[in-house]
Motif scaffolding. Structure first.
Motif, short mmCIF file in Angstrom:
data_model
loop_
_atom_site.label_atom_id
_atom_site.label_comp_id
_atom_site.label_asym_id
_atom_site.label_seq_id
_atom_site.Cartn_x
_atom_site.Cartn_y
_atom_site.Cartn_z
N HIS A 95 -40.49 -19.18 11.02
CA HIS A 95 -40.01 -17.53 11.34
C HIS A 95 -38.37 -18.48 10.91
N LEU A 96 -37.69 -18.34 9.81
CA LEU A 96 -36.24 -18.37 10.54
C LEU A 96 -35.54 -17.49 10.37
N THR A 97 -34.26 -17.00 11.09
CA THR A 97 -32.96 -16.76 10.84
C THR A 97 -31.81 -17.07 10.81
N PHE A 98 -31.28 -16.96 9.64
CA PHE A 98 -29.60 -17.07 8.81
C PHE A 98 -28.41 -15.91 9.83
N PHE A 99 -28.02 -16.17 11.13
CA PHE A 99 -26.92 -15.50 11.14
C PHE A 99 -25.76 -15.81 10.21
N ALA A 100 -25.23 -14.85 8.69
CA ALA A 100 -24.22 -14.61 8.57
C ALA A 100 -22.51 -15.00 9.24
N ASN A 101 -21.90 -14.25 9.97
CA ASN A 101 -21.19 -13.95 10.47
C ASN A 101 -20.97 -14.88 11.21
N SER A 102 -22.32 -16.46 11.77
CA SER A 102 -21.36 -17.43 12.98
C SER A 102 -21.98 -18.48 11.91
N GLY A 103 -23.07 -18.49 11.26
CA GLY A 103 -23.44 -19.20 10.60
C GLY A 103 -24.32 -20.32 10.33
N VAL A 104 -24.73 -19.83 12.11
CA VAL A 104 -26.72 -20.24 11.98
C VAL A 104 -27.52 -19.89 11.86
N LEU A 105 -28.23 -21.28 11.38
CA LEU A 105 -29.78 -20.97 11.88
C LEU A 105 -30.92 -21.21 12.26
N ARG A 106 -31.55 -20.58 13.26
CA ARG A 106 -32.49 -20.62 13.97
C ARG A 106 -33.97 -20.52 13.69
N ARG A 107 -34.33 -20.70 13.95
CA ARG A 107 -36.28 -20.77 14.23
C ARG A 107 -36.76 -19.68 14.87
N VAL A 108 -36.85 -18.66 14.49
CA VAL A 108 -36.88 -17.83 15.37
C VAL A 108 -38.68 -17.38 15.91
N LYS A 109 -39.23 -15.48 16.81
CA LYS A 109 -40.20 -16.12 17.61
C LYS A 109 -41.62 -15.18 16.71
N GLY A 110 -40.73 -14.50 14.99
CA GLY A 110 -42.05 -14.14 14.47
C GLY A 110 -41.60 -12.57 13.47
N GLU A 111 -42.42 -12.14 13.36
CA GLU A 111 -41.98 -10.50 12.54
C GLU A 111 -42.54 -9.27 13.40
N LEU A 112 -43.33 -9.21 14.33
CA LEU A 112 -44.03 -8.60 14.90
C LEU A 112 -42.93 -7.09 14.78
N THR A 113 -42.12 -7.50 15.64
CA THR A 113 -41.22 -6.40 15.74
C THR A 113 -39.11 -6.83 15.43
N ALA A 114 -38.36 -5.45 15.24
CA ALA A 114 -37.59 -6.49 15.02
C ALA A 114 -36.20 -7.37 15.45
N ILE A 115 -37.02 -7.19 17.29
CA ILE A 115 -36.14 -7.97 18.07
C ILE A 115 -36.76 -10.15 17.48
N ASP A 116 -38.08 -9.69 16.96
CA ASP A 116 -38.23 -11.00 17.59
C ASP A 116 -38.07 -11.76 15.91
N TRP A 117 -37.39 -11.47 15.34
CA TRP A 117 -36.12 -11.74 14.46
C TRP A 117 -35.16 -12.88 14.59
N LEU A 118 -34.29 -11.80 15.80
CA LEU A 118 -33.46 -12.52 16.56
C LEU A 118 -34.17 -13.08 17.96
N ALA A 119 -35.11 -12.83 18.16
CA ALA A 119 -35.27 -14.20 19.34
C ALA A 119 -35.53 -15.37 19.22
N GLY A 120 -34.35 -16.33 19.24
CA GLY A 120 -34.30 -17.82 18.69
C GLY A 120 -35.41 -18.59 19.64
N VAL A 121 -36.30 -19.60 18.58
CA VAL A 121 -37.31 -20.70 19.77
C VAL A 121 -36.49 -22.31 19.30
N GLU A 122 -35.80 -22.05 17.71
CA GLU A 122 -34.95 -23.36 17.88
C GLU A 122 -34.00 -23.61 16.93
N LEU A 123 -32.47 -24.22 17.28
CA LEU A 123 -31.78 -23.77 16.82
C LEU A 123 -31.59 -25.04 15.97
N LEU A 124 -31.38 -24.72 14.26
CA LEU A 124 -31.55 -25.91 13.37
C LEU A 124 -30.13 -26.28 13.46
#
Length: 849
Positions: free
Chosen positions: A780-809
């Motif tokens: 799972h990956l999330t792009f944060f448009a305000n900062s331009g940061v792309l992260r691999r994240v925890k998952g999708e079970l809860t909304a907060i999982d999309w924000l929980a960074g696993v690896e900064l890309l």
């Protein structure tokens, strides 16, 4: 992209944030004594208000961005001349400025004009500030007071209007007590000699052109003199900012700055925020290539001897430490799989990461080589895309028709693609783990028709194959799709679906046994007619100089990289060792025929800069390899070793240099985003074959909308390049990101394998034990448009999982113009269904109003 270490410690007397880590651009000054002569005259910018890109070919090109207003991008060109003199016949021959000017910094700007309500271009007004840090060495050494402009520093301010027809220039010097750190010159002699011209060329109605010429050896008062080109430091601090004046009833156009980074504008008061121009050769990007025909004949033709005593294990021993290797004549699929396994076993033993490969594999150990190129393309660098192409049926003669020769393609990440980049994450420098897709070269591996090198059927077939290679290379480099009906693809070809970023803006490399006898060392092309035809306009078409080649004086124009080999005998480049080969052949290479090559396809010929140029200094060697376990004694009792192959190995080392900087992410622009699965490799299949891949789920959630694509058609192979993708845009019913979007974009994909029983959901992440199966197996990956940061994240079970960074890309604020890729690997020990998956994400700037 600027890949420089963060400045982690600042002098205590400098306020926090007053001095950032300076960005560095290396510009090699044009040296009249080295680069210019009447036979090869130099080109230099003429400050006439007409910015022609190739006048700056000995410099570098940069994009201009406005991180506040958005608007269309402009262009910036920089070039420097040295402290030597030029004669009238060695520089700018036939141009108004002849001879060239010495000790000068040339700045060229192409600034976009606004449009009125009717869509027509109108005039532009604004200011351009140029800041010059004369004693850059002291600034970089954090000398007291050097973080602000000092007496020797200069500000050149241009106020212009193409509507009212004026262009006024004022020069100031650093003055801590003055207005905004600047004050008036004490006398006209304190000014740095500067020429500025502004124009609106009819040939470019969309832009205003501005050119500066600034002398870098000024005559200043004692104690204030600065001659950056003559000083030991050989550096100059440079900041540039363009601020357009809003015009009535017209669209807003962006300004731009140098360095091209968000948040660095200092109003010209913080010297650490300016770029460091280092007057030195561009930072080299090294790569090495190996070409070797190893003569491993098909098992089903046991009566045909191999091309030497070598076997797969001895071949692996000779190549496992190579960077990029094209290996030909391994006709059996199981031996190609075995080679990859043995190479990577040796690399594991040497604590090296595994090599990736493009080749053809199948399940049948005895399958003949009818539909096989017999090629393996190995890379210790990441392979971002890949493909296999066979020559059309019948394009062969004699025994060559017993197999379908062809060409392999690998898009290889250069060392710059994974060079360390630190992202400031909550005031903590964090290493980005993604791969920069803007940093790649295309590599092709081929083996063409054998036979005679005189006019006849063999040569005709071979030349048809060269034309076919050229067509394939062109289509691959331009970015697909490979659907041109006039191009004869084979049913057994393999290539990515859809499109991919273009590679026409950089050199590409062709490695191959081209079965064409060519010149060595200082030999001319005379008497090598087939070679001249091969590289000429009718076939591979690599011999003609491009317009950039003609304009620049600092980069290599070589196309045939192994023609001259290093060592005392430059003619020792013969590669065909014959079927009777011993270790004495090392002394006979100058008399051997040359059939194996490393060639260069130049960047597309335009009137603009390429992304990369090839530096001078390519080295090459031709090396026979011998079997230490075989041989016989000669009359004197010496052991005569046999050759592993009847071809020598060709090794070439090159250095690339980036000559055009990348466009960096600007949140004030409209953007299209794309997520794709570029590559899937089965990690559990012995000898490499063959899973049946599909994806029921490639998902993107952007700006409150969700898009789910399915890809249910089966892709067979140990490694596939499916390009399963989802993106924003009108054709996908997922809106593009609007100007100023500050939300997040979420992405994921599922990797499945079709089976006779239940289908297998492959694991593609190192994490496990998640509650949701998708979180357990799918990246799972999330792009944060305000900062331009792309992260691999925890998952999708809860909304907060999309924000929980696993690896900064990575952060697109740092570049990544063509996207970021990341490889994930599964670790499912229960089933063994593990895959290595290359994920791709890109943020593409759309034209803004």
């Amino acid at each position: 992209m600027q890949r420089v270490p963060l400045l982690l410690a600042l002098a205590s007397l400098i306020p926090t944030g007053a001095l950032a880590a300076p960005h560095v651009t290396k510009l090699l000054p044009q040296d009249a004594g080295v680069h210019c002569s009447p036979a090869t005259p130099c080109t230099q910018p003429t400050a006439d208000g007409m910015v022609s890109a190739l006048e700056y070919a000995d410099g570098k090109k940069f994009p201009l961005q406005d991180y506040v207003n958005g608007g269309p991008n402009g262009d910036l060109f920089l070039s420097v001349s040295d402290n030597a003199s030029y004669t009238a016949d060695e520089c700018n021959v036939g141009k108004p400025q002849n001879p060239c000017h010495v000790q000068s910094l040339f700045i060229g700007m192409r600034l976009p004009k606004p449009r009125n309500a009717s869509g027509n271009f109108v005039g532009l007004e604004g200011t351009v500030s140029v800041w010059l840090d004369a004693k850059r060495g002291e600034t970089l050494q954090l000398a007291s007071g050097a973080h602000v402009p000092r007496d020797e520093d200069r500000r050149i301010t241009l106020s212009y209007s193409t509507v009212k027809g004026y262009a006024d220039t004022v020069q100031s010097k650093g003055n801590l007590g003055g207005t905004n750190g600047w004050g008036a010159l004490a006398a006209p002699t304190e000014a740095w000699d500067t020429t500025v011209v502004v124009s609106s060329p009819a040939s470019d109605p969309a832009h205003v052109h501005i050119e500066f010429e600034i002398k870098l050896a000024p005559s200043l008062p004692v104690g204030g003199a600065s001659e950056p080109l003559l000083a030991t430091v050989r550096k100059l601090g440079l900041g540039i900012e363009h601020i357009p004046v809003p015009t009535t009833s017209a669209q807003t156009v962006g300004g731009g700055r140098f360095p091209n980074r968000a948040g660095l504008s200092s109003g010209g008061t913080l010297t650490g925020n300016w770029e460091t121009l280092e007057f030195a050769s561009p930072t080299p990007i090294p790569l090495s290539f190996t070409m070797w025909n190893v003569g491993q004949m098909p098992d089903v033709t046991a009566w045909v001897e191999d091309g030497g005593s070598g076997e797969i294990d001895t071949v692996a021993q000779r190549i496992f430490r190579k960077e990029v290797a094209c290996i030909s004549e391994i006709w059996m699929a199981h031996e190609r799989g075995e080679l990859i396994e043995k190479v990577n076993a040796l690399r594991a033993g040497a604590l090296l990461p595994p090599m990736q490969a493009v080749t053809e594999l199948n399940d049948n150990i005895l399958q003949p080589s009818l539909f096989s190129t017999g090629l393996v393309l190995l890379s210790s660098r990441q392979i971002l895309e890949g493909g296999v192409h066979h020559f059309p049926f019948g394009m062969c003669t004699g025994s060559d028709c017993a197999q379908a020769k062809g060409v392999l393609w690998a898009r290889v990440a250069t060392p710059a693609a994974t060079a360390p980049v630190f992202v400031d994450e909550h005031d903590t420098p964090t290493l980005a783990k993604g791969t920069d897709y803007a940093e790649f070269v295309d590599v092709f591996c081929t083996h063409v028709n054998a036979g005679e090198n005189t006019a006849g059927p063999d040569t005709t077939a071979r030349e048809n194959q060269f034309s076919n290679i050229k067509a394939y290379v062109q289509q691959v480099r331009q970015g697909g799709p490979l659907t041109d009906t006039v191009f004869p693809f084979d049913v057994h070809d393999a290539f990515p679906q859809g499109t991919w970023p273009s590679g026409l803006d950089r050199p590409a490399f062709l490695l191959g046994d081209l079965n064409t006898v060519g010149p060595k060392g200082v030999q001319t092309n005379v008497a090598f007619d087939q070679y001249a035809d091969m590289v000429g306009p009718g076939l591979l078409d690599i011999s003609t100089l491009s317009e950039f080649d003609k304009a620049n004086t600092q980069f290599s124009e070589m196309r045939d990289l192994a023609r001259v080999v290093s060592g005392p005998n430059s003619m020792a480049g013969g590669t065909w060792l014959s079927s009777v080969c011993t270790d004495n052949v090392v002394n006979e290479l100058d008399a051997k025929k040359r059939l194996d090559y490393v060639l260069v396809f130049p960047a597309q010929d335009t009137l603009d800069f390429p992304a990369f140029a090839l530096l001078n200094g390519t080295t090459a060697s031709v090396n026979p390899h011998f079997d230490p376990t075989s041989g016989s004694e000669d009359s004197e009792g010496n052991l005569v070793q046999q050759c592993l192959s009847d071809h020598a190995m060709v090794d070439v080392t090159v250095q690339l240099a980036r000559v055009k900087d990348v466009v960096k992410y600007n949140p004030m622009k409209k953007h299209r985003v794309e997520y794709a699965v570029k590559q899937v490799t089965d990690l559990e299949t012995a000898s490499g074959c063959c899973a049946d891949w599909f994806s029921p789920r490639v998902l993107m959630i952007a700006n409150g909308f969700t898009k789910l694509n399915t890809f249910l058609n089966i892709n067979e192979g140990q490694t596939i390049y499916p390009n399963w993708r989802v993106h924003t845009g009108a054709d996908s019913l997922l809106p593009d990101l609007p100007v100023g979007f500050s939300g997040a974009v979420n992405m994921t994909s599922a990797i499945w394998e079709s089976d006779s029983g239940p289908n297998d959901h492959y694991d593609s992440t190192p994490e496990s034990s998640a509650i949701l199966e998708a979180d357990d197996k799918d990246a799972h990956l999330t792009f944060f448009a305000n900062s331009g940061v792309l992260r691999r994240v925890k998952g999708e079970l809860t909304a907060i999982d999309w924000l929980a960074g696993v690896e900064l890309l990575g952060s697109f604020m740092d570049g990544y113009e063509n996207g970021i890729t990341v490889e994930t690997e599964g670790h499912d020990t229960a089933t063994g269904d593990n895959a290595r998956v290359r994920h791709y994400f890109n943020v593409k700037e759309m034209e803004s109003p």
